[in-house]
Design an enzyme around this catalytic site. Structure first.
Site, PDB file in Angstrom:
ATOM      1  N   ALA A  53      51.499  15.941  37.186  1.00 33.26           N
ATOM      2  CA  ALA A  53      51.933  15.693  38.113  1.00 33.26           C
ATOM      3  C   ALA A  53      51.105  16.727  38.934  1.00 33.26           C
ATOM      4  O   ALA A  53      50.716  16.425  39.840  1.00 33.26           O
ATOM      5  CB  ALA A  53      53.049  16.147  38.469  1.00 33.26           C
ATOM      6  N   ARG A  84      59.670  22.341  38.465  1.00 37.56           N
ATOM      7  CA  ARG A  84      58.895  22.865  37.340  1.00 37.56           C
ATOM      8  C   ARG A  84      57.866  24.007  37.764  1.00 37.56           C
ATOM      9  O   ARG A  84      58.141  23.858  39.182  1.00 37.56           O
ATOM     10  CB  ARG A  84      57.943  22.653  37.144  1.00 37.56           C
ATOM     11  CG  ARG A  84      58.260  20.094  36.552  1.00 37.56           C
ATOM     12  CD  ARG A  84      58.999  20.405  35.196  1.00 37.56           C
ATOM     13  NE  ARG A  84      59.140  19.280  34.770  1.00 37.56           N
ATOM     14  CZ  ARG A  84      60.231  18.305  35.212  1.00 37.56           C
ATOM     15  NH1 ARG A  84      61.040  18.993  35.772  1.00 37.56           N
ATOM     16  NH2 ARG A  84      60.821  17.434  34.830  1.00 37.56           N
ATOM     17  N   ASN A 134      53.545  23.736  32.321  1.00 37.99           N
ATOM     18  CA  ASN A 134      53.087  22.158  33.153  1.00 37.99           C
ATOM     19  C   ASN A 134      51.649  23.725  32.979  1.00 37.99           C
ATOM     20  O   ASN A 134      51.695  24.839  33.722  1.00 37.99           O
ATOM     21  CB  ASN A 134      53.847  21.815  33.684  1.00 37.99           C
ATOM     22  CG  ASN A 134      54.889  20.802  33.253  1.00 37.99           C
ATOM     23  OD1 ASN A 134      53.674  19.748  33.245  1.00 37.99           O
ATOM     24  ND2 ASN A 134      55.770  21.452  34.353  1.00 37.99           N
ATOM     25  N   GLU A 152      47.339  11.729  33.071  1.00 35.08           N
ATOM     26  CA  GLU A 152      47.845  12.708  33.698  1.00 35.08           C
ATOM     27  C   GLU A 152      48.801  13.738  34.702  1.00 35.08           C
ATOM     28  O   GLU A 152      49.941  12.997  34.492  1.00 35.08           O
ATOM     29  CB  GLU A 152      47.027  12.315  35.475  1.00 35.08           C
ATOM     30  CG  GLU A 152      47.536  11.717  35.909  1.00 35.08           C
ATOM     31  CD  GLU A 152      47.229   9.560  36.059  1.00 35.08           C
ATOM     32  OE1 GLU A 152      46.781   9.969  34.493  1.00 35.08           O
ATOM     33  OE2 GLU A 152      47.262   9.333  36.556  1.00 35.08           O
ATOM     34  N   CYS A 197      58.278  21.778  26.635  1.00 36.96           N
ATOM     35  CA  CYS A 197      60.049  19.794  26.655  1.00 36.96           C
ATOM     36  C   CYS A 197      60.405  19.532  25.180  1.00 36.96           C
ATOM     37  O   CYS A 197      61.212  19.465  24.893  1.00 36.96           O
ATOM     38  CB  CYS A 197      58.593  18.880  26.088  1.00 36.96           C
ATOM     39  SG  CYS A 197      57.804  18.336  27.749  1.00 36.96           S
ATOM     40  N   TYR A 210      57.978  13.369  22.252  1.00 33.86           N
ATOM     41  CA  TYR A 210      57.097  14.268  22.397  1.00 33.86           C
ATOM     42  C   TYR A 210      57.912  16.608  21.991  1.00 33.86           C
ATOM     43  O   TYR A 210      57.341  17.456  21.227  1.00 33.86           O
ATOM     44  CB  TYR A 210      56.140  14.623  23.828  1.00 33.86           C
ATOM     45  CG  TYR A 210      55.644  15.870  23.954  1.00 33.86           C
ATOM     46  CD1 TYR A 210      54.241  15.721  23.337  1.00 33.86           C
ATOM     47  CD2 TYR A 210      55.580  16.600  25.022  1.00 33.86           C
ATOM     48  CE1 TYR A 210      53.255  16.640  23.864  1.00 33.86           C
ATOM     49  CE2 TYR A 210      54.771  17.521  25.400  1.00 33.86           C
ATOM     50  CZ  TYR A 210      53.745  17.568  24.766  1.00 33.86           C
ATOM     51  OH  TYR A 210      52.912  18.507  25.162  1.00 33.86           O
TER      52      TYR A 210
HETATM   53  P1  NAD Z   1      44.662  17.016  26.446  1.00 34.38           P
HETATM   54  O1  NAD Z   1      44.903  15.060  26.184  1.00 34.38           O
HETATM   55  O2  NAD Z   1      42.991  17.458  27.102  1.00 34.38           O
HETATM   56  O3  NAD Z   1      44.073  17.528  25.272  1.00 34.38           O
HETATM   57  C1  NAD Z   1      44.405  17.510  23.840  1.00 34.38           C
HETATM   58  C2  NAD Z   1      42.999  16.625  22.673  1.00 34.38           C
HETATM   59  O4  NAD Z   1      43.623  16.430  21.967  1.00 34.38           O
HETATM   60  C3  NAD Z   1      42.566  15.733  23.283  1.00 34.38           C
HETATM   61  O5  NAD Z   1      41.181  15.759  23.632  1.00 34.38           O
HETATM   62  C4  NAD Z   1      42.248  14.145  21.989  1.00 34.38           C
HETATM   63  O6  NAD Z   1      41.182  13.815  22.576  1.00 34.38           O
HETATM   64  C5  NAD Z   1      42.317  15.122  21.255  1.00 34.38           C
HETATM   65  N1  NAD Z   1      43.335  14.616  19.723  1.00 34.38           N
HETATM   66  C6  NAD Z   1      43.927  13.696  19.962  1.00 34.38           C
HETATM   67  N2  NAD Z   1      44.230  12.871  18.917  1.00 34.38           N
HETATM   68  C7  NAD Z   1      43.387  13.292  18.204  1.00 34.38           C
HETATM   69  C8  NAD Z   1      42.664  12.744  16.755  1.00 34.38           C
HETATM   70  N3  NAD Z   1      43.372  12.395  15.997  1.00 34.38           N
HETATM   71  N4  NAD Z   1      41.718  13.918  16.611  1.00 34.38           N
HETATM   72  C9  NAD Z   1      41.115  14.738  17.124  1.00 34.38           C
HETATM   73  N5  NAD Z   1      41.040  15.365  18.198  1.00 34.38           N
HETATM   74  C10 NAD Z   1      41.995  14.334  18.927  1.00 34.38           C
HETATM   75  O7  NAD Z   1      45.368  17.903  26.623  1.00 34.38           O
HETATM   76  P2  NAD Z   1      45.891  19.860  26.992  1.00 34.38           P
HETATM   77  O8  NAD Z   1      46.577  19.876  28.341  1.00 34.38           O
HETATM   78  O9  NAD Z   1      44.578  20.876  26.287  1.00 34.38           O
HETATM   79  O10 NAD Z   1      46.851  20.139  26.178  1.00 34.38           O
HETATM   80  C11 NAD Z   1      46.139  21.093  24.562  1.00 34.38           C
HETATM   81  C12 NAD Z   1      47.422  20.974  23.479  1.00 34.38           C
HETATM   82  O11 NAD Z   1      48.533  21.860  24.540  1.00 34.38           O
HETATM   83  C13 NAD Z   1      47.843  20.234  23.367  1.00 34.38           C
HETATM   84  O12 NAD Z   1      49.125  19.880  22.027  1.00 34.38           O
HETATM   85  C14 NAD Z   1      49.515  20.242  24.439  1.00 34.38           C
HETATM   86  O13 NAD Z   1      50.679  19.131  23.826  1.00 34.38           O
HETATM   87  C15 NAD Z   1      49.868  21.282  24.819  1.00 34.38           C
HETATM   88  N6  NAD Z   1      50.362  21.270  25.817  1.00 34.38           N
HETATM   89  C16 NAD Z   1      49.875  21.060  27.155  1.00 34.38           C
HETATM   90  C17 NAD Z   1      50.410  21.915  28.446  1.00 34.38           C
HETATM   91  C18 NAD Z   1      49.914  20.786  29.602  1.00 34.38           C
HETATM   92  O14 NAD Z   1      50.853  20.698  30.574  1.00 34.38           O
HETATM   93  N7  NAD Z   1      49.062  20.420  29.221  1.00 34.38           N
HETATM   94  C19 NAD Z   1      51.945  21.740  28.449  1.00 34.38           C
HETATM   95  C20 NAD Z   1      52.158  22.022  27.259  1.00 34.38           C
HETATM   96  C21 NAD Z   1      52.000  21.689  25.789  1.00 34.38           C
END
Ligand code: NAD
Length: 319
Positions: free
Chosen positions: A190, A217, A175, A188, A120, A146
């Site tokens: 896509a 994507r 993703n 959630e 992103c 974001y």
């Molecule tokens: P997720 O939301 O499942 O996991 C993120 C975790 O961070 C959650 O368990 C949440 O409780 C925790 N969190 C949020 N606020 C918090 C706080 N204040 N203190 C402690 N913990 C906190 O997301 P994910 O899909 O597992 O993503 C993990 C990382 O990868 C993130 O940094 C996300 O931005 C990045 N990311 C994910 C994707 C994707 O497609 N899933 C794509 C690009 C980047």
């Protein structure tokens, strides 16, 4: 035995990453504001901490013998619906988490630090545009807040690495999807949302999809993503690195893949909603240089994800 701290350990990718680190014989501490939702963490120790607070970040990285590696994945995040409705929460919460975590890590003597960034951070692309390398992030024009927050956090991690002389690894994830990812509730993404809608629909039924379904994507299965994170952390690759499946599919094609796996005929009703960028097309050459390649096609990944989402939908109905 190496010791790793994994933040965001109650979330989707970090939960799977911890399983991998345990297979690699690490001692792991997980930290998150919540426990994992669907199965117990494999971490040796799990600390419930709000990482927006600097004292909690200091507590997370504190260990009598120090941590060898920090995998920082905690973030306030979700799919397009969430990203477009919670810009202020995302920018405030994730910035606080990222600022305090890297500062605590450096002051506790951590040697290696991983930061999870995102595709992103890139600008919108036209369908069919040539592949963009990591350098193409600048001049910067992320499509949403974001992405801007991630870009700031990338730069902060790189600045800390340079000033304090410690190793920083940054992955820009495409993703990611798989079992035990958020599948309902508004955060959630896509693949999970479409799996849920198809699981809820009758054979021959109709599901609603935001936009015209033409947005393109790449979707990376979680085992591939975790493998990329681990290899990148052990590598000598400097600077941000894309990790993604090179297979690009439109939202309409994604629906067809899910319907095929579910063995259902599904019609699509396109409705207004947040769609995000039109297209993405990134080079993975940098991560390929350390012998990583996605092993799972989108369909392979959906074959492993759909049954899990379907079982969640069925369990939910019984509640
Ligand atoms: P997720 O939301 O499942 O996991 C993120 C975790 O961070 C959650 O368990 C949440 O409780 C925790 N969190 C949020 N606020 C918090 C706080 N204040 N203190 C402690 N913990 C906190 O997301 P994910 O899909 O597992 O993503 C993990 C990382 O990868 C993130 O940094 C996300 O931005 C990045 N990311 C994910 C994707 C994707 O497609 N899933 C794509 C690009 C980047």
């Amino acid at each position: 035995m190496k010791k790793a701290l994994v933040t965001g350990a109650g979330g989707f990718i970090a939960h799977h990453l911890i399983k991998r680190l345990k297979r690699e014989n690490y001692w792991v501490r997980g930290a998150d504001i919540k426990q994992p939702e669907f199965s117990k963490s494999s971490a040796d120790e799990f600390k419930i901490l709000d990482l927006r607070e600097s004292s909690n970040c200091e507590q997370a990285v504190k260990h009598p013998n120090g941590f060898d590696e920090v995998y920082h994945l905690a973030a306030d995040m979700g799919g397009m619906g969430f990203i477009h409705s919670a810009a202020c929460d995302i920018m405030r919460n994730s910035a606080l988490i990222n600022i305090h975590m890297i500062n605590a890590a450096i002051h506790s003597g951590i040697k290696r630090y991983f930061f999870s960034s995102s595709a992103c951070i890139y600008r919108d692309m036209k369908i069919g545009e040539p592949e963009m390398t990591e350098e193409g992030a600048y001049p910067a024009m992320p499509d949403n807040e974001y992405g801007w927050e991630k870009l700031y956090a990338e730069r902060m991690a790189l600045a800390y690495g340079k000033q304090y002389g410690f190793t920083v690894r940054i992955a820009r994830f495409q993703n990611c999807f798989g079992p035990e990812g958020t599948w309902k509730g508004g955060r959630e993404k896509a693949p999970a949302a479409i799996c849920r809608k198809v699981a809820e629909a009758e054979d021959g039924g109709t599901i609603e999809v935001w936009g015209d379904g033409a947005a393109v994507r790449s979707y990376t299965y979680v085992d591939d993503m975790v493998d990329g994170i681990f290899r990148l952390m052990q590598s000598n690759l400097e600077g941000p690195t894309n990790i993604g499946n090179p297979e690009y599919v439109s939202v309409n094609e994604l629906v067809s893949i899910v319907a095929k796996v579910a063995n259902k005929k599904i019609k699509v009703k396109h409705i207004d909603g947040p769609v995000g960028v039109e297209s993405r097309n990134f080079s993975n050459n940098k991560i390929y240089s350390i012998c990583w390649k996605a092993k799972f096609s989108t369909e392979d990944g959906i074959r492993l994800t759909y049954p899990w989402v379907e079982s969640q939908v069925k369990a939910d109905k019984l509640k």
